[in-house]
Enzyme design. Structure first.
Site, mmCIF file in Angstrom:
data_model
loop_
_atom_site.group_PDB
_atom_site.id
_atom_site.type_symbol
_atom_site.label_atom_id
_atom_site.label_comp_id
_atom_site.label_asym_id
_atom_site.label_seq_id
_atom_site.Cartn_x
_atom_site.Cartn_y
_atom_site.Cartn_z
ATOM 1 N N GLY A 60 0.471 -1.147 0.022
ATOM 2 C CA GLY A 60 -0.110 -0.003 -0.111
ATOM 3 C C GLY A 60 0.756 1.274 -0.056
ATOM 4 N N GLY B 58 2.515 2.762 -2.518
ATOM 5 C CA GLY B 58 2.672 3.303 -3.796
ATOM 6 C C GLY B 58 3.646 2.855 -4.659
ATOM 7 N N LEU B 59 4.202 1.694 -4.293
ATOM 8 C CA LEU B 59 5.276 1.256 -5.263
ATOM 9 C C LEU B 59 4.784 -0.030 -6.027
ATOM 10 C CD1 LEU B 59 8.412 1.345 -2.752
ATOM 11 C CD2 LEU B 59 7.790 3.080 -4.362
ATOM 12 N N GLY B 60 3.502 -0.159 -6.070
ATOM 13 C CA GLY B 60 3.145 -1.168 -7.068
ATOM 14 C C GLY B 60 3.006 -2.648 -6.499
ATOM 15 N N SER B 61 2.909 -2.887 -5.038
ATOM 16 C CA SER B 61 3.084 -4.057 -4.515
ATOM 17 C C SER B 61 2.113 -5.002 -5.236
ATOM 18 C CB SER B 61 2.895 -4.001 -2.971
ATOM 19 O OG SER B 61 1.724 -3.585 -2.636
ATOM 20 N N SER B 62 0.849 -4.550 -5.030
ATOM 21 C CA SER B 62 -0.246 -5.574 -5.773
ATOM 22 C C SER B 62 -0.004 -5.983 -6.990
ATOM 23 C CB SER B 62 -1.628 -4.605 -5.554
ATOM 24 O OG SER B 62 -1.690 -3.569 -6.345
ATOM 25 N N ALA B 63 0.462 -4.845 -7.758
ATOM 26 C CA ALA B 63 0.748 -5.312 -9.286
ATOM 27 C C ALA B 63 1.955 -6.312 -9.202
ATOM 28 C CB ALA B 63 1.008 -4.146 -10.205
ATOM 29 N N ALA B 64 2.809 -6.303 -8.657
ATOM 30 C CA ALA B 64 3.899 -6.930 -8.646
ATOM 31 C C ALA B 64 3.477 -8.544 -8.175
ATOM 32 C CB ALA B 64 5.021 -6.554 -7.767
ATOM 33 N N ASP C 17 0.295 -0.009 -13.723
ATOM 34 C CA ASP C 17 1.312 -0.673 -12.855
ATOM 35 C C ASP C 17 1.428 -2.360 -13.245
ATOM 36 O OD1 ASP C 17 0.905 1.485 -11.188
ATOM 37 O OD2 ASP C 17 0.377 0.443 -9.587
#
Length: 338
Positions: free
Chosen positions: A114, A116-122, A164
């Site tokens: 959460g 803003g570094l794209g954890s969910s997309a990765a 993302d």
């Protein structure tokens, strides 16, 4: 056992505006989520995540998570974490025509959840790739990116963009405008990231911008102006030699656009005291530019600085929990073991 990793990202320009069809330029960074998948004989899915949260969690379910894991972090983040994994599983099952496939899944991530570094997309990109490979049905990168986007779209109630997931799949710097996605050839940029230890509520922040945009013409103009910044930045990158170190002039011009982009995002209400504090600490340390990255509300900023000054300054900034230099991840999603 199949092990796949995918990188996180920072936005050079364009977050929030990309939701409305404006272009954005995210850049993959060498902070990765790694997903390990082992097929099961039953239809159950068991998910273990040690790094997405403070204490980690494990949960097993047949069709969907029956009960949430008991960990000391905000409930929406955990629901999101399990939701993204569940969506990745459904996409893999569909791609492999195996609706009853079960998996043991382990998620290890260097990317704060959460932030803003794209954890969910990765996690989604690596999860779909690992699961389809484990089922003997690997996907080409375009289909992988499309399915990862669909997974995020479903979890985020239709508020996701392709930025993302496309960036995490392809790696490097990419340009996204609506459904048009392509890689950009760009020199290595001197990214420095500051993290305040918190996280914003992406859905709430996106909804807030939508409300402003619907109510006020000047808010819609602000979103359009962010798109103009992206186009200007893209033209600067297109004129640069990707094989050479970026010139001081290029970094200065990109940094100026980042500063303006942050101001516009702040005007749309998606910054925070901690993000603004880190942005100003970076600028005062000599960064060429600094802005929030991602949905905002807390999380991370990204700055351009080839020296050590910004990273050092952020490390001594009270609102910054962690600061690090981020290298461009040129290879995107990657098989680590198969």
């Amino acid at each position: 056992m199949t092990v796949v990793s995918a990188p996180g990202k920072v936005y050079l320009f364009g977050e929030h505006a990309v939701v409305y069809g404006e272009p954005a330029v995210p850049c993959a960074i060498e902070k990765r989520a790694t997903v390990t998948v082992e097929p099961r004989d039953d239809g159950h899915v068991r998910v273990e995540a040690q790094d997405l949260t403070l204490n980690g969690f494990a949960v097993e379910y047949a069709d969907s998570p029956a009960s949430g894991p008991d960990v000391d972090v905000p409930k929406p983040l955990i629901e999101a974490a399990t939701g993204y994994v569940d969506a990745a599983v459904e996409q893999a099952r569909d791609a492999a025509d195996a609706p009853a496939a079960g998996f043991d899944i382990s998620v290890d991530s260097e990317i704060p959840l959460g932030a803003g570094l794209g954890s969910s997309a990765a996690v989604v990109v690596a999860g779909i790739d690992a699961a389809t490979r484990a089922l003997g049905e690997p996907l080409d990168r375009r289909e992988l990116a499309d399915r990862a986007y669909q997974a995020e779209y479903d979890v985020q109630d239709g508020q996701a963009s392709r930025a993302d997931t496309f960036c995490s799949t392809m790696g490097g710097a990419v340009r996204v405008e609506g459904d048009d996605c392509s890689r950009l050839e760009t020199p290595e940029l001197p990214f420095v990231v500051g993290f305040d230890g918190g996280a914003g509520d992406t859905g709430q922040l996106v909804a807030g911008v939508r409300s402003l945009r619907d109510r006020y013409d000047f808010a819609a103009d602000t979103v359009d102006a962010i798109g103009d910044i992206v186009r200007e930045g893209e033209s600067l990158l297109a004129a640069a030699d990707p094989e050479s170190d970026p010139s001081a002039e290029l970094i200065g011009e990109l940094g100026e656009l980042m500063d303006i982009n942050h101001g516009l995002l702040s005007a749309l209400g998606v910054s925070s005291r901690s993000l603004d504090t880190m942005v100003w600490a970076a600028r005062e340390a000599g960064a060429d530019g600094a802005k929030l990255t991602g949905a905002g509300g807390g999380g991370c900023i990204v700055a351009l600085d080839a020296t050590t000054e910004t990273e050092t300054s952020l490390q001594y900034t009270p609102d910054c929990e962690q600061a690090f230099r981020a290298e461009l991840a040129t290879d995107g999603v990657r098989v680590e073991d198969e």
